[in-house]
Design a protein around this motif. Structure first.
Motif, PDB file in Angstrom:
ATOM      1  N   SER A  36     -11.195  60.160 -49.302  1.00 25.22           N
ATOM      2  CA  SER A  36     -12.005  61.335 -49.043  1.00 25.22           C
ATOM      3  C   SER A  36     -11.637  61.961 -47.698  1.00 25.22           C
ATOM      4  N   SER A  37     -11.865  63.255 -47.579  1.00 31.61           N
ATOM      5  CA  SER A  37     -11.669  63.944 -46.300  1.00 31.61           C
ATOM      6  C   SER A  37     -12.940  63.897 -45.450  1.00 31.61           C
ATOM      7  N   ARG A  38     -13.978  63.279 -45.969  1.00 32.41           N
ATOM      8  CA  ARG A  38     -15.263  63.220 -45.260  1.00 32.41           C
ATOM      9  C   ARG A  38     -15.157  62.384 -43.985  1.00 32.41           C
ATOM     10  N   PRO A  39     -15.490  62.947 -42.819  1.00 34.53           N
ATOM     11  CA  PRO A  39     -15.434  62.162 -41.583  1.00 34.53           C
ATOM     12  C   PRO A  39     -16.656  61.261 -41.428  1.00 34.53           C
ATOM     13  N   THR A  40     -16.474  60.172 -40.701  1.00 35.72           N
ATOM     14  CA  THR A  40     -17.571  59.278 -40.341  1.00 35.72           C
ATOM     15  C   THR A  40     -17.719  59.318 -38.827  1.00 35.72           C
ATOM     16  N   ILE A  41     -18.911  59.656 -38.360  1.00 39.65           N
ATOM     17  CA  ILE A  41     -19.172  59.860 -36.935  1.00 39.65           C
ATOM     18  C   ILE A  41     -19.910  58.642 -36.382  1.00 39.65           C
ATOM     19  N   PHE A  42     -19.365  58.041 -35.302  1.00 41.60           N
ATOM     20  CA  PHE A  42     -19.953  56.853 -34.682  1.00 41.60           C
ATOM     21  C   PHE A  42     -20.634  57.223 -33.368  1.00 41.60           C
ATOM     22  N   PHE A  43     -21.867  56.711 -33.164  1.00 42.32           N
ATOM     23  CA  PHE A  43     -22.623  56.942 -31.936  1.00 42.32           C
ATOM     24  C   PHE A  43     -22.886  55.617 -31.217  1.00 42.32           C
ATOM     25  N   HIS A  44     -22.636  55.594 -29.916  1.00 40.50           N
ATOM     26  CA  HIS A  44     -22.824  54.361 -29.135  1.00 40.50           C
ATOM     27  C   HIS A  44     -24.239  54.270 -28.575  1.00 40.50           C
ATOM     28  N   GLY A  45     -24.524  53.131 -27.943  1.00 40.24           N
ATOM     29  CA  GLY A  45     -25.843  52.861 -27.412  1.00 40.24           C
ATOM     30  C   GLY A  45     -26.044  53.317 -25.974  1.00 40.24           C
ATOM     31  N   TRP A  46     -27.211  52.995 -25.432  1.00 38.89           N
ATOM     32  CA  TRP A  46     -27.610  53.396 -24.080  1.00 38.89           C
ATOM     33  C   TRP A  46     -26.667  52.794 -23.050  1.00 38.89           C
ATOM     34  N   GLY A  47     -26.209  53.620 -22.095  1.00 37.61           N
ATOM     35  CA  GLY A  47     -25.367  53.146 -21.018  1.00 37.61           C
ATOM     36  C   GLY A  47     -23.962  52.755 -21.453  1.00 37.61           C
ATOM     37  N   SER A  48     -23.611  53.064 -22.688  1.00 40.80           N
ATOM     38  CA  SER A  48     -22.332  52.631 -23.234  1.00 40.80           C
ATOM     39  C   SER A  48     -21.390  53.822 -23.381  1.00 40.80           C
ATOM     40  N   SER A  49     -20.355  53.651 -24.185  1.00 40.56           N
ATOM     41  CA  SER A  49     -19.363  54.705 -24.372  1.00 40.56           C
ATOM     42  C   SER A  49     -18.685  54.528 -25.720  1.00 40.56           C
ATOM     43  N   SER A  50     -17.723  55.392 -25.992  1.00 44.27           N
ATOM     44  CA  SER A  50     -17.001  55.299 -27.261  1.00 44.27           C
ATOM     45  C   SER A  50     -16.212  53.998 -27.379  1.00 44.27           C
ATOM     46  N   ARG A  51     -15.961  53.316 -26.257  1.00 45.10           N
ATOM     47  CA  ARG A  51     -15.259  52.026 -26.319  1.00 45.10           C
ATOM     48  C   ARG A  51     -16.023  51.013 -27.159  1.00 45.10           C
ATOM     49  N   ALA A  52     -17.365  51.130 -27.167  1.00 41.44           N
ATOM     50  CA  ALA A  52     -18.184  50.203 -27.937  1.00 41.44           C
ATOM     51  C   ALA A  52     -18.018  50.397 -29.441  1.00 41.44           C
ATOM     52  N   GLU A  53     -17.511  51.548 -29.843  1.00 45.05           N
ATOM     53  CA  GLU A  53     -17.325  51.844 -31.264  1.00 45.05           C
ATOM     54  C   GLU A  53     -15.919  51.499 -31.735  1.00 45.05           C
ATOM     55  N   ARG A  54     -15.028  51.233 -30.776  1.00 45.21           N
ATOM     56  CA  ARG A  54     -13.607  51.073 -31.091  1.00 45.21           C
ATOM     57  C   ARG A  54     -13.351  49.871 -31.999  1.00 45.21           C
ATOM     58  N   HIS A  55     -14.069  48.767 -31.786  1.00 49.50           N
ATOM     59  CA  HIS A  55     -13.853  47.578 -32.630  1.00 49.50           C
ATOM     60  C   HIS A  55     -14.123  47.895 -34.098  1.00 49.50           C
ATOM     61  N   MET A  56     -15.235  48.551 -34.387  1.00 45.26           N
ATOM     62  CA  MET A  56     -15.580  48.864 -35.772  1.00 45.26           C
ATOM     63  C   MET A  56     -14.579  49.840 -36.379  1.00 45.26           C
ATOM     64  N   ALA A  57     -14.158  50.834 -35.578  1.00 39.83           N
ATOM     65  CA  ALA A  57     -13.183  51.806 -36.068  1.00 39.83           C
ATOM     66  C   ALA A  57     -11.851  51.130 -36.366  1.00 39.83           C
ATOM     67  N   ASN A  58     -11.419  50.234 -35.482  1.00 38.52           N
ATOM     68  CA  ASN A  58     -10.157  49.526 -35.703  1.00 38.52           C
ATOM     69  C   ASN A  58     -10.241  48.583 -36.889  1.00 38.52           C
ATOM     70  N   ALA A  59     -11.419  47.999 -37.115  1.00 35.58           N
ATOM     71  CA  ALA A  59     -11.591  47.137 -38.283  1.00 35.58           C
ATOM     72  C   ALA A  59     -11.382  47.947 -39.559  1.00 35.58           C
TER      73      ALA A  59
END
Length: 304
Positions: free
Chosen positions: A44-67
């Motif tokens: 699908s061309s549908r994007p999936t948007i990841f949001f991180h938690g308080w005091g965090s950053s996009s680095r916290a989402e990187r593990h799930m995206a890489n998985a």
């Protein structure tokens, strides 16, 4: 030609043949992986948007995206940087033929944003993707405080049919009815409908949330951790599960997944395969039969 030079030349030629052979094998293997991914995951061309938690950053989402990337779900991961004033800068490009692209959101204002701000920031990201790529639908994934970005986006903009359609939503470690030691009511219970016996001010604001979800459209997976005593050490399972009362009867489906043991700790929930696998299956997996789905590792996973 001297014998020594002849031997060297022959060895060099053999080396080139071997390298070429390995390149051929590598290409075949890559094609086989892509073919298997097409059978395993929706294309699908549908994007999936990841949001991180308080005091965090996009680095916290990187593990799930890489998985997801390593599983063969996608090859496209970009970032959306959101300034404090709501200005969005997209880092990276989604090609026209991208399959299941992932967008990692980074909030500059990752500590001082109100819940309303979170919703507005999420809207800014969605609008930027719509204006840049013409997206018509999307998935959303959040960890911890990032869940407020999703629910307040839906509270504020979920009824706007001019915006992309939310198809699937994954909530991880959501504190919908408060955080331990901060604002969560003590001795809380949930009734048979999932209604909390006592509600935070924020939860009361969300009581109309379901009315802003297009009826029967969104599929929801609610993941929470339990290291013992019914919490992930920061959020009780009852606070996470209180999402059900807000959405039941309004969404297409809502499933819950509890992660028990050490990996169920609040901050570890975005760093463990125990979350990666059900998330990948839920967002992108194809049905094998009515009882099973393909897991991110290519094996059968019982439906949860």
């Amino acid at each position: 030609m001297k014998k020594k030079d002849l031997i060297f030349s022959l060895l060099a030629m053999l080396g080139l043949v071997c390298v070429g052979g390995w390149h051929f094998i590598s290409q075949n293997q890559a094609q086989a992986v892509k073919a298997e991914a097409r059978k395993t995951f929706i294309q699908s061309s549908r994007p999936t948007i990841f949001f991180h938690g308080w005091g965090s950053s996009s680095r916290a989402e990187r593990h799930m995206a890489n998985a997801a990337k390593n599983a063969g779900v996608t090859q496209t991961i970009i970032e959306a940087k959101v300034a404090e004033d709501g200005t969005v800068t997209l880092k990276g490009t989604i090609p026209k033929d991208a399959v299941n692209p992932i967008v990692l959101v980074n909030f500059d204002n990752n500590r001082g944003a109100s819940t309303q701000d979170q919703g507005n920031y999420a809207y800014a990201v969605v609008k930027a993707l719509q204006d840049t790529y013409g997206i018509t639908e999307m998935n959303m994934v959040a960890h911890s405080y990032g869940n407020m970005a999703i629910v307040y986006y839906m509270l504020q903009h979920g009824s706007d049919t001019s915006l992309p359609k939310l198809v699937k939503q994954v909530d991880i470690a959501g504190h919908f009815n408060g955080i331990i030691g901060i604002d969560e009511p003590e001795n809380i219970t949930l009734d048979d409908e999932g209604k909390p016996s006592c509600m935070t001010e924020s939860y009361q604001e969300l009581l109309s949330l379901g009315n802003h979800y297009p009826q029967g459209q969104v599929e929801v997976l609610n993941i929470f951790g339990n290291t013992g005593k019914g919490s992930d050490e920061r959020v009780t399972n009852l606070s996470s599960q209180s999402l059900g009362y807000l959405l039941k009867g309004h969404v297409k489906s809502i499933q819950e997944k509890e992660i028990s043991g050490p990996d169920g700790q609040h901050s570890k929930l975005h760093e463990t395969a125990l979350v990666d696998e059900p998330m990948i299956v839920f967002l992108w997996g194809k049905w094998v039969d009515k009882n099973t789905k393909i897991s991110s590792r290519g094996c059968l996973l019982e439906i949860f």
